[in-house]
Design a protein around this motif. Sequence first.
Motif, PDB file in Angstrom:
ATOM      1  N   ILE A 104       4.635   5.589  -2.080  1.00  0.00           N
ATOM      2  CA  ILE A 104       3.583   6.489  -1.592  1.00  0.00           C
ATOM      3  C   ILE A 104       2.806   7.005  -2.795  1.00  0.00           C
ATOM      4  O   ILE A 104       3.305   6.981  -3.927  1.00  0.00           O
ATOM      5  N   HIS A 105       1.574   7.460  -2.550  1.00  0.00           N
ATOM      6  CA  HIS A 105       0.817   8.115  -3.610  1.00  0.00           C
ATOM      7  C   HIS A 105       1.614   9.302  -4.159  1.00  0.00           C
ATOM      8  O   HIS A 105       2.206  10.058  -3.382  1.00  0.00           O
ATOM      9  N   ALA A 106       1.611   9.491  -5.483  1.00  0.00           N
ATOM     10  CA  ALA A 106       2.249  10.661  -6.065  1.00  0.00           C
ATOM     11  C   ALA A 106       1.421  11.908  -5.779  1.00  0.00           C
ATOM     12  O   ALA A 106       1.959  13.000  -5.615  1.00  0.00           O
TER      13      ALA A 106
ATOM     14  N   PRO B 285       0.807  -1.225   0.000  1.00  0.00           N
ATOM     15  CA  PRO B 285       0.000   0.000   0.000  1.00  0.00           C
ATOM     16  C   PRO B 285       0.843   1.280   0.000  1.00  0.00           C
ATOM     17  O   PRO B 285       2.054   1.210   0.089  1.00  0.00           O
ATOM     18  N   CYS B 286       0.149   2.413  -0.081  1.00  0.00           N
ATOM     19  CA  CYS B 286       0.772   3.710   0.158  1.00  0.00           C
ATOM     20  C   CYS B 286       1.185   3.770   1.626  1.00  0.00           C
ATOM     21  O   CYS B 286       0.369   3.538   2.508  1.00  0.00           O
ATOM     22  N   ARG B 287       2.474   4.082   1.891  1.00  0.00           N
ATOM     23  CA  ARG B 287       2.972   4.117   3.278  1.00  0.00           C
ATOM     24  C   ARG B 287       2.582   5.393   4.008  1.00  0.00           C
ATOM     25  O   ARG B 287       2.904   5.538   5.177  1.00  0.00           O
TER      26      ARG B 287
ATOM     27  N   ALA C  19      -1.240  14.202  -3.409  1.00  0.00           N
ATOM     28  CA  ALA C  19      -1.314  14.455  -1.979  1.00  0.00           C
ATOM     29  C   ALA C  19      -2.302  13.491  -1.333  1.00  0.00           C
ATOM     30  O   ALA C  19      -3.374  13.235  -1.882  1.00  0.00           O
ATOM     31  N   CYS C  20      -1.946  12.926  -0.194  1.00  0.00           N
ATOM     32  CA  CYS C  20      -2.878  12.121   0.586  1.00  0.00           C
ATOM     33  C   CYS C  20      -2.600  12.373   2.056  1.00  0.00           C
ATOM     34  O   CYS C  20      -1.563  12.928   2.407  1.00  0.00           O
ATOM     35  N   ARG C  21      -3.522  11.977   2.903  1.00  0.00           N
ATOM     36  CA  ARG C  21      -3.401  12.252   4.332  1.00  0.00           C
ATOM     37  C   ARG C  21      -2.797  11.054   5.050  1.00  0.00           C
ATOM     38  O   ARG C  21      -3.262   9.925   4.879  1.00  0.00           O
TER      39      ARG C  21
HETATM   40 ZN   LIG Z   1      -1.571   7.594   0.123  1.00  0.00          ZN
END
Ligand SMILES: [Zn+2]
Length: 161
Positions: free
Chosen positions: A76-78, A39-41, A80-82
């Motif tokens: 990680i998502h390229a 997953p996104c870390r 923006a994510c929380r």
């Molecule tokens: Zn993410």
Amino acid sequence: MQFIVRGISQELADEVRRTRRAPGYGHPAHLELASGTGPCRCCLEPFVVGQEERLLLTYRPPGDAASLMAPGPVFIHARACRAHAGEGFPDGLRELPLAFEGRGAAGRVAAPVTGAAPPESQIARLFADGANEWLHLRHAEAGCFIARIERAAVFDLAATG
Ligand SMILES: [Zn+2]
């Protein structure tokens, strides 16, 4: 039992998105379309394969003076994510193959635990051994670091809501 699961921090993820470089190492972060669920870390949610872009970087989890923490590749998502917050086990991770690794005093590393048991019971079992001060959650197939798991102090949870 109460526990918290933390991936990489919001600040660090945002820095990587801004600089496109691996923090502490300086080599370029690699941008690609997700070919796996991750997953996104940062947010600890799986990637949407073939739709979401992700950044591959080298990351070294924080440890303590007695532990040599090995760096490894993470995504990680390229966009923006929380960063994942709150207590309990993130639902987004439940479908992934997971390994739980006990970490503690004097660099102690307990054997990873894998299997079909729910994450909560695996975490409780490792923390029942007082020598395990915190846990590392790893991808059971790729081996990479996903998140750090710590016992939650009730007063900390109250303070952060
Ligand atoms: Zn993410």
